[in-house]
Design an enzyme around this catalytic site. Sequence first.
Site, PDB file in Angstrom:
ATOM      1  N   GLY A  48       0.828  -1.197   0.000  1.00 45.51           N
ATOM      2  CA  GLY A  48       0.000   0.000   0.000  1.00 45.51           C
ATOM      3  C   GLY A  48       0.856   1.238   0.000  1.00 45.51           C
ATOM      4  O   GLY A  48       2.042   1.187   0.325  1.00 45.51           O
ATOM      5  N   GLY A  64      -0.522   7.562   3.661  1.00 48.22           N
ATOM      6  CA  GLY A  64      -0.480   9.016   3.709  1.00 48.22           C
ATOM      7  C   GLY A  64       0.930   9.569   3.683  1.00 48.22           C
ATOM      8  O   GLY A  64       1.161  10.640   3.132  1.00 48.22           O
ATOM      9  N   GLY A  88       3.961   7.577   2.987  1.00 49.66           N
ATOM     10  CA  GLY A  88       4.995   6.728   2.415  1.00 49.66           C
ATOM     11  C   GLY A  88       4.433   5.379   2.029  1.00 49.66           C
ATOM     12  O   GLY A  88       3.219   5.211   1.926  1.00 49.66           O
ATOM     13  N   LYS A  89       5.338   4.429   1.796  1.00 45.43           N
ATOM     14  CA  LYS A  89       4.884   3.114   1.340  1.00 45.43           C
ATOM     15  C   LYS A  89       4.741   2.137   2.497  1.00 45.43           C
ATOM     16  O   LYS A  89       5.428   2.247   3.499  1.00 45.43           O
ATOM     17  CB  LYS A  89       5.886   2.556   0.345  1.00 45.43           C
ATOM     18  N   VAL A  90       3.870   1.180   2.317  1.00 49.49           N
ATOM     19  CA  VAL A  90       3.701   0.133   3.311  1.00 49.49           C
ATOM     20  C   VAL A  90       4.135  -1.193   2.687  1.00 49.49           C
ATOM     21  O   VAL A  90       3.725  -1.524   1.573  1.00 49.49           O
ATOM     22  CB  VAL A  90       2.230   0.025   3.778  1.00 49.49           C
ATOM     23  N   ASP A 126      -9.966  10.427   9.483  1.00 44.26           N
ATOM     24  CA  ASP A 126      -9.749   9.896   8.145  1.00 44.26           C
ATOM     25  C   ASP A 126     -10.365   8.504   8.039  1.00 44.26           C
ATOM     26  O   ASP A 126      -9.715   7.546   7.643  1.00 44.26           O
ATOM     27  CB  ASP A 126      -8.248   9.875   7.831  1.00 44.26           C
TER      28      ASP A 126
END
Length: 883
Positions: A534, A537, A539-541, A651
């Site tokens: 993923g 918000g 950076g990358k996961v 969110d």
Amino acid sequence: MAGRARRPLLVLLLVAGVAATAESKVYAPTDRVLLNCGSTTDGLDADGRKWVADTNDNTWLTDSGKSSLLMAADKVDNGLPSTIPYMTARVFTMEAVYNFSVNPRDRHWVRLHFYPSSYNGIAAAGFHFSVSTSTGITLLRNFSVYTYTKALSQAYIIREFSLPPTPAGFLTLTFTPTPMGNETYAFVNGIEVASMPDIFVDPAIMVGFADQTVDIASSTLQTMYRFNVGGSYIPPSNDSGLTRHWYDDTPYVYGATSGVTYRAGPHFQIRYPSEIAEYAAPPEVYLGTRSMGSDPRLNQNYNLTWTMPVDANFTYVARLHFCELLLSRANQRAFDIYVNNKTAQSDADVIGMTSEKGVPMYKDYAVYVSEEPDGQAMWVALHPSVALRPQFYDAILNGLEIFKLNDTAGNLAAPDPEPSRLLAKAELGAGEHEVPKSKPHPHMAKVMGGTAGGAAALGIVAAICVVWYHEKKKRDAASAGGSHTSGWLPLYHSHTSNKSSGHLPANLAGMCRHFSFADIKVATKNFSESLVIGVGGFGKVYRGVVDGDTKVAIKRSNPSSEQGVHEFQTEVEMLSKLRHRHLVSLIGFCEDAGEMILVYDYMEHGTLREHLYMGGKPPLSWRHRLDICIGAARGLHYLHTGAKYTIIHRDVKTTNILVDGDWVAKVSDFGLSKSGPTTMNQTHVSTMVKGSFGYLDPEYFRRQQLTDKSDVYSFGVVLFEVLLARPALDPALPREQVSLADYALSCQRNGTLPDVVDPSIKDQIAPECFKKVADTAEKCLAEQSIDRPSMGDVLWNLEFALQLQDTFEGGSCGRRTVGDGSGSGTGRPALEPSNSNGSMASVTTLGTSSTSRAHEACVIMEETDDEVANSAAFSQLVCPTGR
Ligand SMILES: *[C@@H]1O[C@H](CO)[C@@H](O)[C@H](O)[C@H]1NC(C)=O
Ligand SMILES: *[C@@H]1O[C@H](CO)[C@@H](O)[C@H](O)[C@H]1NC(C)=O
Ligand SMILES: *[C@@H]1O[C@H](CO)[C@@H](O)[C@H](O)[C@H]1NC(C)=O
Ligand SMILES: *[C@@H]1O[C@H](CO)[C@@H](O)[C@H](O)[C@H]1NC(C)=O
Ligand SMILES: *[C@@H]1O[C@H](CO)[C@@H](O)[C@H](O)[C@H]1NC(C)=O
Ligand SMILES: *[C@@H]1O[C@H](CO)[C@@H](O)[C@H](O)[C@H]1NC(C)=O
Ligand SMILES: *[C@@H]1O[C@H](CO)[C@@H](O)[C@H](O)[C@H]1NC(C)=O
Ligand SMILES: *[C@@H]1O[C@H](CO)[C@@H](O)[C@H](O)[C@H]1NC(C)=O
């Protein structure tokens, strides 16, 4: 449905409510002083209690105030429940003694109120002091209110003690600044000394030592926790004259299964027997329970457990309050009680002990708690007594109190927890939470709202992470020597190589682990793009594996973004303080080499959204969808009400609702969340608009005022997304359909919503269930936040919808006709009490249930309609028949 179920219920009520008697008594203290320290005028607090001025010529300070000063707090924190007594303080430069004359025959409460603030320019951190009594007990030693509240993220604290009778007829409290150079002071904002009824008479059983007891009557006790189990906060003004705070136990229920709560109807009467002190707990506590649920198989396989962190090296008494509200014969519900993993009592049977329904009782169990490497806690667990073969494999609890007893040296004080640097830093940046002193809120003193403000105000150790950090750091300091930390995390710093066990230490205890950058690189195969699951918000996961086989999700920030730093800190701060089955848990972090990396539990099934559309996954069944929504609603409800401050997620969307391997929903991504308005008549937080388009609360957008109802709005969008299986915003669609919120609302209003429901679930949804969910979603999307339900209401409605679905599917109530129009109420046949035993007849179905879902589906109704409320309680009993 509720309407149809009404008549039989009324009959039942008559059966249940025969003996309407005993008004609850209110205790009248023989002596009581509430001292507004540092103030020259009397005043009322938010509960309307009068606090008297503590002027220099008062009769309480033995040196007439020569060694002390009257000071005012430099700022107002809006977490304070009221200005009085917190906004003024008496500040001591040397030892000073308060002397109270007291009735020599009675026990006394001593409550010390502290608000950590700077006073007339003296920094809050400059106060270190001890407090002892004329009875030879040290209540506090080298205590820093500032450190304590900072570590636990509290606005103020109340320390409550209960002192045995003092034959001398007076009681002194000596405040002594800790000598540390010339800059230390002692202070106090409020002192309450009040006589109390003798509710600490009998010795407590020492758990694990059959023939030993602990003498409570001669001991001084410090209240560590006091819960209205399965109920809500009870303010001091509603505590039958004893002015105790009773908190909601939910945050302390341990493990995946938190049982079900039940509240007796408004006509139910509690009858105090003569042998139980009438004031042990107010009727309100006994009128509600938490029990295990209705599935006997499930109940045999788990313990209903509460866990509460405590200080090391003290004896504690756990007082368990019971009152049977439903059953009336012995051996219908019998259970074992464990305290700190030792059997405190086997085969406890509340009816066996009280012989009647509606009669309260309590039991005291003592244990000694020594220092544990990972921090120590009190564990209270209940398990059905299988040996007795009771009718129902179930257990209940109505109230729980944990008291610390003075040790043999007369001490009750424990070291302060380690302060959290991140929290301190976050505090500095939290200017919008502070109301400048020059314009205090006009109604401040009138507004109470103690619920939110007080969740941890008894000095409850809420932030386990921090305490553990303290212990851990001591050990690390000894072993690791000069390890550095950049200082923005509230977490300990160590090296994973020091770890002996191959499993993550992270669990409910909020332990957070430090990973080296090298560990992270190995775990993510050097941030392999193939492992990206993923893009969040900031950076990358990545998917990753640590310790050989533990799957984790690793979120790597974009270090160049200033926004990222802030959101990263917020998330760590939030997650390290919050632990809940329906919130993702943080396992650890990495801050080496300028990196900001968070390591979470891996969520096997990814986001909710990918199971609805655009994920290439088979469509989820309606049942699963509803389950996931209920889980997410529970997580949000906890954020809004379970922690000390209301926390607004900001969110809420389907990509922030994750699903683990067991299909348990978890709310994630706290990067934008905010501690919400708390009390003080302020109903919103002003902030820059953030969040995701398509889910944004229009009122928030217009007025930039954030409330917990903004999350409710977003959750409404999620519900429609789940029903319609389409994105919140889809620019490819015709204009009137682009916004899901607008489109779904218009369909709902003109009755076409059923036509646009996701075709793959259309045939699975019970019509009544559909209506309930759609109505709930519609209410969530109300234009004005004030018209939207609370998250608790939403949760209730969804649970109810699930029950309707269950009924429809026919499994739980043996009826298949609810949806076909001929419908009757839930399990109506079982409801008809043909004779005075009618209620029993239906109750018996409880133990034979085989529907594992049923206990989850049955909750207490929050609607005001009495009959409806009782129908919920009732359906809890009758619905899950599996015959
Ligand atoms: C406190 O006051 C009582 C009288 O009310 C007096 O007998 C006692 O000596 C005082 N104690 C101290 C420590 O001043
Ligand atoms: C009191 O606590 C502070 C830290 O909070 C510590 O630095 C100091 O040494 C302590 N003083 C005594 C006398 O224990
Ligand atoms: C504390 O002591 C130092 C020197 O020991 C002195 O300079 C300072 O003024 C003193 N502060 C106060 C508040 O007395
Ligand atoms: C306290 O008691 C009053 C009167 O019985 C009731 O109206 C109020 O809701 C109660 N407050 C709480 C928080 O239980
Ligand atoms: C508890 O007692 C043990 C053994 O006496 C001691 O080593 C430890 O420091 C004590 N812990 C605290 C927090 O007082
Ligand atoms: C009780 O058992 C749990 C695990 O089930 C453990 O984590 C906890 O430390 C134990 N508590 C005590 C006081 O031994
Ligand atoms: C319940 O707790 C007791 C005491 O810690 C433990 O022995 C038992 O195994 C637990 N039972 C279950 C089903 O977890
Ligand atoms: C607490 O102190 C009293 C004396 O003030 C003593 O009699 C009692 O035994 C102590 N309690 C414990 C648990 O040691």
